[in-house]
Motif scaffolding. Structure first.
Motif, PDB file in Angstrom:
ATOM      1  N   THR A 223       0.832  -1.190   0.000  1.00 28.35           N
ATOM      2  CA  THR A 223       0.000   0.000   0.000  1.00 28.35           C
ATOM      3  C   THR A 223       0.872   1.248   0.000  1.00 28.35           C
ATOM      4  O   THR A 223       1.806   1.362   0.780  1.00 28.35           O
ATOM      5  CB  THR A 223      -0.918   0.011   1.234  1.00 28.35           C
ATOM      6  OG1 THR A 223      -1.804  -1.112   1.141  1.00 28.35           O
ATOM      7  CG2 THR A 223      -1.732   1.288   1.304  1.00 28.35           C
ATOM      8  N   GLY A 224       0.596   2.167  -0.894  1.00 28.34           N
ATOM      9  CA  GLY A 224       1.397   3.376  -1.014  1.00 28.34           C
ATOM     10  C   GLY A 224       2.313   3.361  -2.222  1.00 28.34           C
ATOM     11  O   GLY A 224       2.792   4.416  -2.652  1.00 28.34           O
ATOM     12  N   ASP A 225       2.551   2.169  -2.807  1.00 25.43           N
ATOM     13  CA  ASP A 225       3.374   2.101  -4.023  1.00 25.43           C
ATOM     14  C   ASP A 225       2.637   2.762  -5.183  1.00 25.43           C
ATOM     15  O   ASP A 225       1.410   2.726  -5.263  1.00 25.43           O
ATOM     16  CB  ASP A 225       3.687   0.644  -4.383  1.00 25.43           C
ATOM     17  CG  ASP A 225       4.722   0.027  -3.469  1.00 25.43           C
ATOM     18  OD1 ASP A 225       5.319   0.784  -2.666  1.00 25.43           O
ATOM     19  OD2 ASP A 225       4.945  -1.195  -3.553  1.00 25.43           O
ATOM     20  N   SER A 226       3.392   3.358  -6.094  1.00 19.47           N
ATOM     21  CA  SER A 226       2.798   4.009  -7.259  1.00 19.47           C
ATOM     22  C   SER A 226       2.297   2.959  -8.250  1.00 19.47           C
ATOM     23  O   SER A 226       2.632   1.770  -8.155  1.00 19.47           O
ATOM     24  CB  SER A 226       3.830   4.904  -7.940  1.00 19.47           C
ATOM     25  OG  SER A 226       4.862   4.115  -8.512  1.00 19.47           O
ATOM     26  N   LEU A 227       1.500   3.414  -9.222  1.00 18.18           N
ATOM     27  CA  LEU A 227       1.010   2.502 -10.248  1.00 18.18           C
ATOM     28  C   LEU A 227       2.143   1.899 -11.055  1.00 18.18           C
ATOM     29  O   LEU A 227       2.053   0.780 -11.559  1.00 18.18           O
ATOM     30  CB  LEU A 227       0.054   3.248 -11.193  1.00 18.18           C
ATOM     31  CG  LEU A 227      -1.313   3.656 -10.621  1.00 18.18           C
ATOM     32  CD1 LEU A 227      -2.081   4.461 -11.643  1.00 18.18           C
ATOM     33  CD2 LEU A 227      -2.099   2.426 -10.196  1.00 18.18           C
ATOM     34  N   GLU A 228       3.253   2.648 -11.164  1.00 17.58           N
ATOM     35  CA  GLU A 228       4.369   2.193 -11.976  1.00 17.58           C
ATOM     36  C   GLU A 228       5.309   1.262 -11.210  1.00 17.58           C
ATOM     37  O   GLU A 228       6.197   0.639 -11.803  1.00 17.58           O
ATOM     38  CB  GLU A 228       5.182   3.396 -12.483  1.00 17.58           C
ATOM     39  CG  GLU A 228       4.419   4.304 -13.450  1.00 17.58           C
ATOM     40  CD  GLU A 228       3.413   5.197 -12.735  1.00 17.58           C
ATOM     41  OE1 GLU A 228       3.577   5.409 -11.518  1.00 17.58           O
ATOM     42  OE2 GLU A 228       2.467   5.667 -13.385  1.00 17.58           O
ATOM     43  N   ALA A 229       5.149   1.170  -9.894  1.00 25.11           N
ATOM     44  CA  ALA A 229       6.046   0.343  -9.084  1.00 25.11           C
ATOM     45  C   ALA A 229       5.939  -1.124  -9.496  1.00 25.11           C
ATOM     46  O   ALA A 229       4.895  -1.599  -9.917  1.00 25.11           O
ATOM     47  CB  ALA A 229       5.709   0.498  -7.604  1.00 25.11           C
ATOM     48  N   ALA A 230       7.062  -1.823  -9.357  1.00 27.77           N
ATOM     49  CA  ALA A 230       7.133  -3.213  -9.808  1.00 27.77           C
ATOM     50  C   ALA A 230       6.204  -4.127  -9.019  1.00 27.77           C
ATOM     51  O   ALA A 230       5.659  -5.091  -9.541  1.00 27.77           O
ATOM     52  CB  ALA A 230       8.565  -3.719  -9.708  1.00 27.77           C
ATOM     53  N   GLY A 231       6.020  -3.824  -7.740  1.00 29.36           N
ATOM     54  CA  GLY A 231       5.138  -4.643  -6.928  1.00 29.36           C
ATOM     55  C   GLY A 231       5.856  -5.834  -6.325  1.00 29.36           C
ATOM     56  O   GLY A 231       6.998  -6.155  -6.659  1.00 29.36           O
ATOM     57  N   LEU A 232       5.167  -6.513  -5.422  1.00 30.08           N
ATOM     58  CA  LEU A 232       5.737  -7.684  -4.763  1.00 30.08           C
ATOM     59  C   LEU A 232       5.721  -8.900  -5.671  1.00 30.08           C
ATOM     60  O   LEU A 232       6.710  -9.632  -5.774  1.00 30.08           O
ATOM     61  CB  LEU A 232       4.936  -7.997  -3.490  1.00 30.08           C
ATOM     62  CG  LEU A 232       4.985  -6.983  -2.353  1.00 30.08           C
ATOM     63  CD1 LEU A 232       4.008  -7.396  -1.257  1.00 30.08           C
ATOM     64  CD2 LEU A 232       6.397  -6.905  -1.780  1.00 30.08           C
ATOM     65  N   LYS A 233       4.568  -9.109  -6.316  1.00 23.64           N
ATOM     66  CA  LYS A 233       4.411 -10.327  -7.104  1.00 23.64           C
ATOM     67  C   LYS A 233       3.265 -10.171  -8.081  1.00 23.64           C
ATOM     68  O   LYS A 233       2.230  -9.587  -7.764  1.00 23.64           O
ATOM     69  CB  LYS A 233       4.120 -11.510  -6.167  1.00 23.64           C
ATOM     70  CG  LYS A 233       3.942 -12.843  -6.846  1.00 23.64           C
ATOM     71  CD  LYS A 233       5.251 -13.351  -7.442  1.00 23.64           C
ATOM     72  CE  LYS A 233       5.047 -14.733  -8.070  1.00 23.64           C
ATOM     73  NZ  LYS A 233       6.311 -15.236  -8.694  1.00 23.64           N
ATOM     74  N   THR A 234       3.441 -10.700  -9.288  1.00 28.55           N
ATOM     75  CA  THR A 234       2.360 -10.782 -10.255  1.00 28.55           C
ATOM     76  C   THR A 234       1.829 -12.203 -10.244  1.00 28.55           C
ATOM     77  O   THR A 234       2.579 -13.154 -10.478  1.00 28.55           O
ATOM     78  CB  THR A 234       2.827 -10.414 -11.672  1.00 28.55           C
ATOM     79  OG1 THR A 234       3.283  -9.056 -11.677  1.00 28.55           O
ATOM     80  CG2 THR A 234       1.685 -10.555 -12.672  1.00 28.55           C
ATOM     81  N   LEU A 235       0.535 -12.346  -9.947  1.00 31.79           N
ATOM     82  CA  LEU A 235      -0.070 -13.669  -9.870  1.00 31.79           C
ATOM     83  C   LEU A 235      -0.735 -14.042 -11.183  1.00 31.79           C
ATOM     84  O   LEU A 235      -1.301 -13.197 -11.870  1.00 31.79           O
ATOM     85  CB  LEU A 235      -1.118 -13.707  -8.760  1.00 31.79           C
ATOM     86  CG  LEU A 235      -0.651 -13.501  -7.320  1.00 31.79           C
ATOM     87  CD1 LEU A 235      -1.838 -13.617  -6.370  1.00 31.79           C
ATOM     88  CD2 LEU A 235       0.421 -14.511  -6.950  1.00 31.79           C
ATOM     89  N   SER A 236      -0.665 -15.305 -11.515  1.00 30.50           N
ATOM     90  CA  SER A 236      -1.380 -15.849 -12.664  1.00 30.50           C
ATOM     91  C   SER A 236      -2.556 -16.673 -12.168  1.00 30.50           C
ATOM     92  O   SER A 236      -2.624 -17.051 -10.995  1.00 30.50           O
ATOM     93  CB  SER A 236      -0.437 -16.724 -13.507  1.00 30.50           C
ATOM     94  OG  SER A 236       0.635 -15.957 -14.010  1.00 30.50           O
ATOM     95  N   ALA A 237      -3.484 -16.952 -13.076  1.00 30.11           N
ATOM     96  CA  ALA A 237      -4.681 -17.703 -12.700  1.00 30.11           C
ATOM     97  C   ALA A 237      -4.301 -19.029 -12.049  1.00 30.11           C
ATOM     98  O   ALA A 237      -3.376 -19.714 -12.486  1.00 30.11           O
ATOM     99  CB  ALA A 237      -5.546 -17.955 -13.932  1.00 30.11           C
ATOM    100  N   GLY A 238      -5.010 -19.372 -10.976  1.00 30.74           N
ATOM    101  CA  GLY A 238      -4.753 -20.629 -10.292  1.00 30.74           C
ATOM    102  C   GLY A 238      -3.701 -20.535  -9.203  1.00 30.74           C
ATOM    103  O   GLY A 238      -3.217 -21.568  -8.728  1.00 30.74           O
ATOM    104  N   GLN A 239      -3.353 -19.308  -8.790  1.00 31.51           N
ATOM    105  CA  GLN A 239      -2.349 -19.130  -7.737  1.00 31.51           C
ATOM    106  C   GLN A 239      -2.973 -18.472  -6.504  1.00 31.51           C
ATOM    107  O   GLN A 239      -3.914 -17.689  -6.603  1.00 31.51           O
ATOM    108  CB  GLN A 239      -1.179 -18.280  -8.228  1.00 31.51           C
ATOM    109  CG  GLN A 239      -0.298 -18.990  -9.257  1.00 31.51           C
ATOM    110  CD  GLN A 239       0.928 -18.168  -9.618  1.00 31.51           C
ATOM    111  OE1 GLN A 239       0.834 -16.963  -9.828  1.00 31.51           O
ATOM    112  NE2 GLN A 239       2.082 -18.828  -9.698  1.00 31.51           N
ATOM    113  N   LEU A 240      -2.399 -18.783  -5.352  1.00 31.63           N
ATOM    114  CA  LEU A 240      -2.812 -18.222  -4.073  1.00 31.63           C
ATOM    115  C   LEU A 240      -1.613 -17.583  -3.402  1.00 31.63           C
ATOM    116  O   LEU A 240      -0.578 -18.236  -3.200  1.00 31.63           O
ATOM    117  CB  LEU A 240      -3.380 -19.327  -3.164  1.00 31.63           C
ATOM    118  CG  LEU A 240      -3.666 -18.949  -1.704  1.00 31.63           C
ATOM    119  CD1 LEU A 240      -4.825 -17.961  -1.625  1.00 31.63           C
ATOM    120  CD2 LEU A 240      -3.969 -20.192  -0.872  1.00 31.63           C
ATOM    121  N   LEU A 241      -1.723 -16.282  -3.087  1.00 31.81           N
ATOM    122  CA  LEU A 241      -0.659 -15.582  -2.371  1.00 31.81           C
ATOM    123  C   LEU A 241      -1.110 -15.347  -0.931  1.00 31.81           C
ATOM    124  O   LEU A 241      -2.206 -14.845  -0.685  1.00 31.81           O
ATOM    125  CB  LEU A 241      -0.320 -14.256  -3.037  1.00 31.81           C
ATOM    126  CG  LEU A 241       0.833 -13.454  -2.400  1.00 31.81           C
ATOM    127  CD1 LEU A 241       1.665 -12.743  -3.465  1.00 31.81           C
ATOM    128  CD2 LEU A 241       0.306 -12.415  -1.391  1.00 31.81           C
TER     129      LEU A 241
END
Length: 337
Positions: A223-241
């Motif tokens: 929370t607080g990261d910009s829209l352009e920030a890389a992020g923690l993780k990109t999830l694909s269908a069928g995944q649980l974080l």
């Protein structure tokens, strides 16, 4: 002093006892200056000129007018004294519509007075025991689980972003719109999508936030990261974080329950959660007391299951059976053994 913000809370049913009393006295006083009320209605009207009242919401409005006439009777009598009789229902109906509209909130209750409300945000709380559905202006559908709530900004939603705050649990079926990213903020992390189906569990009293992705892709960020920030993780269908609040760590594993219908149909869904958390959710959902003796070690007990939302005893029995546990019932207290 009664200002527009207090009046807005009053029409939305969000005032606490002290604020409610102040507004009622204000509206009942013949000497009160109603300029703030008129200004509020004019401002809200400017944002609603092109909107069409849905049939489902129109039915709810009739209920809302009834409530204002007989529960907030002072308000109606005061308005009746200050405007022409033919126009009395218009401001009441209009105000109720303005602070309920922009999403189809059928079967969803207004937030309780003691629920945290950020200024400028509208809040919906499902205070019942069954899942309830809301449809946002862009067509996004949200299934709110029992005792969960969402917030959104009516005048900003869909202009640049589609932003929602979540407390509790909800399943989202997001309308595709590449120009307006859909963001769900939940505690210390957020989920950003373009169009997909996913479930988020963000209960304040639990040690982890879980994001179950059924279809599409989502990006999980702090929370607080910009829209352009890389992020923690990109999830694909069928995944649980699963994101641990204690140490800000996370893990990703295959999603066992992948059928979005299980959420939409109002079932109780546990996707690899601690048994203790599952019991806490049942306590809250059914308003029951569940006691577990200290000698029963649940630290390594987890649950992945789907239950029909029905009788509390049956659900609890099936849940405990997974771990060879049972319960005794005395009045409304369930003791595990």
């Amino acid at each position: 002093m009664i200002n527009k913000y207090i009046l807005q809370k009053y029409f939305s049913g969000l005032c606490d006892a002290e604020e409610h009393s102040r507004v009622v006295n204000f509206l009942a006083n013949e000497q009160s200056d109603l300029a703030a009320l008129h200004e509020l209605l004019e401002e809200e009207a400017a944002h609603a000129q092109e909107e069409v009242l849905p049939v489902t919401l129109e039915k709810e409005l009739h209920k809302g007018v009834y409530r204002y006439i007989f529960i907030n009777g002072v308000l109606v009598r005061r308005l009746w004294q200050t405007v022409a009789a033919a126009a009395v229902l218009l401001p009441v109906l209009f105000a109720w519509h303005l602070f309920s509209k922009k999403a189809d909130f059928k079967n969803l209750a207004k937030v309780k007075a003691n629920t945290h409300l950020d200024e400028g945000w509208k809040v919906l709380l499902n205070k019942g025991n069954e899942n309830q559905k809301a449809t946002m202006p862009d067509g996004t559908q949200i299934w709110l689980m029992a005792h969960s709530s969402i917030q959104y900004q009516p005048h900003l939603y869909g202009k640049h972003l589609r932003e929602i705050k979540l407390e509790g649990e909800a399943f989202f079926d997001v309308a595709t719109d590449a120009q307006h990213p859909f963001i769900v903020r939940h505690g210390v992390i957020s989920t950003q999508v373009l169009g997909t189906s996913f479930n988020i569990e963000a209960y304040d009293n639990e040690g982890a936030i879980r994001i179950a992705l059924v279809s599409g892709k989502v990006m999980v960020k702090r929370t607080g990261d910009s829209l352009e920030a890389a992020g923690l993780k990109t999830l694909s269908a069928g995944q649980l974080l699963s994101y641990r609040k204690k140490d800000n760590s996370y893990r990703v594993k295959p999603l066992v329950i992948k059928d979005e219908a299980v959420w939409k149909q109002g079932n109780i869904v546990f996707n690899d959660i601690p048994l203790k958390d599952a019991l806490t959710r049942l306590r809250k959902k059914y308003d029951i007391t569940i006691e577990a003796p200290d000698h029963i070690d649940m630290s390594n007990m987890r649950v992945t299951a789907v239950f029909k939302s029905g009788n509390a005893e049956q659900v609890l029995q099936n849940l405990l059976f997974i771990h060879n546990l049972h319960f005794r019932k005395h009045k409304n207290v369930f003791t595990i053994f």
